[in-house]
Design a protein around this motif. Structure first.
Motif, PDB file in Angstrom:
ATOM      1  N   ALA A 153       0.926  -1.289  -0.218  1.00 55.48           N
ATOM      2  CA  ALA A 153      -0.022   0.131   0.049  1.00 55.48           C
ATOM      3  C   ALA A 153       0.759   1.288   0.207  1.00 55.48           C
ATOM      4  O   ALA A 153       0.212   2.345  -0.221  1.00 55.48           O
ATOM      5  CB  ALA A 153      -0.848   0.054   1.089  1.00 55.48           C
ATOM      6  N   LEU A 190       3.322  -4.666  -9.683  1.00 58.61           N
ATOM      7  CA  LEU A 190       2.223  -3.949  -9.317  1.00 58.61           C
ATOM      8  C   LEU A 190       2.102  -2.728 -10.389  1.00 58.61           C
ATOM      9  O   LEU A 190       0.860  -2.493 -10.874  1.00 58.61           O
ATOM     10  CB  LEU A 190       2.332  -3.434  -8.166  1.00 58.61           C
ATOM     11  CG  LEU A 190       1.738  -4.325  -7.026  1.00 58.61           C
ATOM     12  CD1 LEU A 190       1.590  -3.845  -5.497  1.00 58.61           C
ATOM     13  CD2 LEU A 190       0.346  -5.127  -7.225  1.00 58.61           C
ATOM     14  N   GLU A 239      -0.764  -2.293 -13.212  1.00 56.22           N
ATOM     15  CA  GLU A 239      -1.583  -0.858 -13.541  1.00 56.22           C
ATOM     16  C   GLU A 239      -1.667  -0.826 -14.935  1.00 56.22           C
ATOM     17  O   GLU A 239      -2.597  -0.454 -15.543  1.00 56.22           O
ATOM     18  CB  GLU A 239      -0.953  -0.137 -12.612  1.00 56.22           C
ATOM     19  CG  GLU A 239      -1.892   1.055 -12.331  1.00 56.22           C
ATOM     20  CD  GLU A 239      -1.565   2.060 -11.450  1.00 56.22           C
ATOM     21  OE1 GLU A 239      -2.296   3.113 -11.026  1.00 56.22           O
ATOM     22  OE2 GLU A 239      -0.396   1.851 -10.764  1.00 56.22           O
ATOM     23  N   THR A 248      -4.942  -9.769  -3.242  1.00 58.94           N
ATOM     24  CA  THR A 248      -5.220  -8.555  -2.791  1.00 58.94           C
ATOM     25  C   THR A 248      -4.650  -7.600  -3.212  1.00 58.94           C
ATOM     26  O   THR A 248      -5.022  -6.176  -3.345  1.00 58.94           O
ATOM     27  CB  THR A 248      -4.697  -8.469  -1.253  1.00 58.94           C
ATOM     28  OG1 THR A 248      -5.318  -9.620  -0.323  1.00 58.94           O
ATOM     29  CG2 THR A 248      -5.163  -7.489  -0.328  1.00 58.94           C
ATOM     30  N   GLY A 249      -3.262  -7.506  -3.646  1.00 60.87           N
ATOM     31  CA  GLY A 249      -2.577  -6.610  -4.499  1.00 60.87           C
ATOM     32  C   GLY A 249      -3.477  -6.186  -5.912  1.00 60.87           C
ATOM     33  O   GLY A 249      -3.217  -5.073  -5.939  1.00 60.87           O
ATOM     34  N   MET A 299      -6.296  -4.220  -4.597  1.00 53.89           N
ATOM     35  CA  MET A 299      -5.749  -2.620  -4.334  1.00 53.89           C
ATOM     36  C   MET A 299      -5.902  -2.052  -5.430  1.00 53.89           C
ATOM     37  O   MET A 299      -6.099  -0.601  -5.538  1.00 53.89           O
ATOM     38  CB  MET A 299      -4.443  -2.945  -3.559  1.00 53.89           C
ATOM     39  CG  MET A 299      -4.723  -3.358  -2.083  1.00 53.89           C
ATOM     40  SD  MET A 299      -3.254  -4.033  -1.624  1.00 53.89           S
ATOM     41  CE  MET A 299      -2.245  -2.315  -1.329  1.00 53.89           C
ATOM     42  N   LEU A 300      -5.312  -2.594  -6.513  1.00 58.77           N
ATOM     43  CA  LEU A 300      -5.062  -1.700  -7.882  1.00 58.77           C
ATOM     44  C   LEU A 300      -6.410  -1.380  -8.450  1.00 58.77           C
ATOM     45  O   LEU A 300      -6.805  -0.281  -8.902  1.00 58.77           O
ATOM     46  CB  LEU A 300      -4.188  -2.796  -9.026  1.00 58.77           C
ATOM     47  CG  LEU A 300      -2.513  -2.474  -8.751  1.00 58.77           C
ATOM     48  CD1 LEU A 300      -2.017  -3.549  -9.834  1.00 58.77           C
ATOM     49  CD2 LEU A 300      -2.148  -1.185  -8.567  1.00 58.77           C
ATOM     50  N   THR A 354      -9.185  -1.026  -7.062  1.00 60.91           N
ATOM     51  CA  THR A 354     -10.053  -0.093  -6.060  1.00 60.91           C
ATOM     52  C   THR A 354      -9.284   1.151  -6.197  1.00 60.91           C
ATOM     53  O   THR A 354     -10.166   2.116  -6.278  1.00 60.91           O
ATOM     54  CB  THR A 354      -9.805  -0.497  -4.729  1.00 60.91           C
ATOM     55  OG1 THR A 354     -10.313  -1.977  -4.654  1.00 60.91           O
ATOM     56  CG2 THR A 354     -10.962   0.261  -3.863  1.00 60.91           C
ATOM     57  N   ALA A 355      -8.106   1.539  -6.229  1.00 64.84           N
ATOM     58  CA  ALA A 355      -7.304   2.617  -6.355  1.00 64.84           C
ATOM     59  C   ALA A 355      -7.547   3.466  -7.667  1.00 64.84           C
ATOM     60  O   ALA A 355      -7.747   4.460  -7.658  1.00 64.84           O
ATOM     61  CB  ALA A 355      -6.206   2.289  -6.168  1.00 64.84           C
ATOM     62  N   SER A 370      -5.308   6.381   1.686  1.00 65.57           N
ATOM     63  CA  SER A 370      -5.640   5.968   0.296  1.00 65.57           C
ATOM     64  C   SER A 370      -6.645   4.803   0.185  1.00 65.57           C
ATOM     65  O   SER A 370      -6.759   4.132   1.079  1.00 65.57           O
ATOM     66  CB  SER A 370      -4.576   6.021  -0.551  1.00 65.57           C
ATOM     67  OG  SER A 370      -3.686   4.676   0.015  1.00 65.57           O
ATOM     68  N   SER A 423      -6.127   2.348  -1.519  1.00 64.73           N
ATOM     69  CA  SER A 423      -5.053   0.953  -1.583  1.00 64.73           C
ATOM     70  C   SER A 423      -4.878   0.506   0.173  1.00 64.73           C
ATOM     71  O   SER A 423      -5.018  -0.588   0.374  1.00 64.73           O
ATOM     72  CB  SER A 423      -3.537   1.162  -2.157  1.00 64.73           C
ATOM     73  OG  SER A 423      -3.995   1.148  -3.732  1.00 64.73           O
ATOM     74  N   ARG A 424      -4.876   1.789   0.740  1.00 60.50           N
ATOM     75  CA  ARG A 424      -4.249   1.558   2.183  1.00 60.50           C
ATOM     76  C   ARG A 424      -5.704   0.927   2.889  1.00 60.50           C
ATOM     77  O   ARG A 424      -5.640   0.205   3.838  1.00 60.50           O
ATOM     78  CB  ARG A 424      -4.106   2.808   2.718  1.00 60.50           C
ATOM     79  CG  ARG A 424      -3.486   2.764   4.375  1.00 60.50           C
ATOM     80  CD  ARG A 424      -2.635   1.986   4.707  1.00 60.50           C
ATOM     81  NE  ARG A 424      -1.444   2.248   4.136  1.00 60.50           N
ATOM     82  CZ  ARG A 424      -0.194   1.553   4.206  1.00 60.50           C
ATOM     83  NH1 ARG A 424      -0.397   0.350   4.670  1.00 60.50           N
ATOM     84  NH2 ARG A 424       0.714   2.120   3.819  1.00 60.50           N
TER      85      ARG A 424
END
Length: 307
Positions: free
Chosen positions: A103, A145, A149, A193-194, A197-198, A200-201, A271, A273-274
């Motif tokens: 994150a 990552l 993206e 999860t990684g 996170m992308l 969602t961000a 964020s 991601s966080r």
């Protein structure tokens, strides 16, 4: 161009899994046989097992690796299966370290991390070189990552992908199923999860949908241990089944509160991601703490269904 971005996406996914493998192997080699000895000593009581599972998984960077190890120990008669349950509870907490690291916005220093890690592995003569190997693996994770993206950006605009993501926004059960399948295929809830996170961000899925993915990812990560236990002793099979039931239990507890949970994460700030990383941590921490007092009941239950 679409195939180029697809190739970048596949490359990023391969590097993500490879980076996690390098990180795990480096830390495991650095700890060496001492980790096995410590595990056998620290699982003499359930409470010791709980904390040793947390610490060992943080070292190994894989709850799957520790669960398979626990299945092997039980199968060999080196560890009582009831104490292995506490080890697995702890492993669910230790596995949350990687998403928290992912994150951080470390894109600019990723090349330096990789160079530092590779040079350390090549030129440090002692066993400390394996720690440098882990640093290199962490750099590979961050680089992967970035590739993911880039590769996802145009592909998510495809009508089929947009329809799928739109359906997930309305149906969290589908999100749980999708997270379970992806995590089982990748053999890693952290890798899943990684990716979440992308997504969602960049606004491709909502935070509640991301939570449903997280829930499913924790179920899917049990797949490897279940396969490893199929040809093992009854006691080892109980350990693998306990891992499955633990994560299903967590999903059943949290699933009715997806929307309030997402709202609470928003209030915590940070964020997106966080927030996803925090969701992964909170889910695993609370699931394990809720299940800990139930260990004696779980032991009796699993003895009955797998005599």
């Amino acid at each position: 161009m679409r195939y180029l971005y697809l190739a970048i996406l596949v490359l990023g996914l391969c590097l993500l899994l490879w980076g996690m493998k390098i990180l795990r192997q480096g830390l495991q080699s650095f700890a060496g046989h001492r980790l096995h000895v410590a595990l056998l000593w620290m699982t003499e009581t359930p409470w010791r097992g709980f904390w040793s599972g947390s610490i060992s998984t943080a070292i190994l960077q894989s709850s799957t690796a520790l669960t398979v190890m626990a299945v092997s120990f039980v199968d060999a008669g080196l560890l009582p299966f009831a104490n292995a349950f506490a080890l697995i509870l702890g492993s669910n907490i230790g596995t949350t370290l990687t998403p928290q690291l992912l994150a951080f916005p470390l894109d600019q220093i990723t090349p330096y991390v990789m160079v530092f890690g590779s040079l350390g592995f090549l030129f440090i003569p002692s066993h400390w070189r394996y720690l440098s190997q882990s640093v290199f693996g962490l750099g590979v994770l961050f680089f992967a990552l970035g590739l993911l993206e880039v590769g996802m950006a145009p592909l998510v605009n495809l009508p089929q992908i947009q329809d799928f993501l739109r359906q997930l926004g309305d149906n969290h059960i589908q999100g749980v199923i999708a997270g379970t399948v992806i995590s089982a295929l990748l053999h890693s809830s952290n890798a899943t999860t990684g990716i979440i996170m992308l997504l969602t961000a960049d606004g491709w899925i909502t935070l509640p949908t991301a939570l449903a993915f997280i829930f499913g990812a924790n179920i899917g990560t049990c797949f490897t241990a279940v396969i490893a236990a199929l040809a093992s002793s009854r006691a080892a099979q109980r350990v693998a089944l306990f891992h499955v039931l633990l994560n299903v239990f967590g999903v059943l507890v949290f699933f009715p509160f997806v929307e309030p949970f997402a709202y609470g994460l928003t209030l915590m700030g940070g964020s997106l991601s966080r927030q996803v990383a925090n969701a992964h941590t909170i889910f695993n921490l609370l699931s394990s703490l809720f299940a800990y007092p139930l260990l004696p009941l779980a032991t009796k239950f699993l003895k009955k269904i797998l005599p």
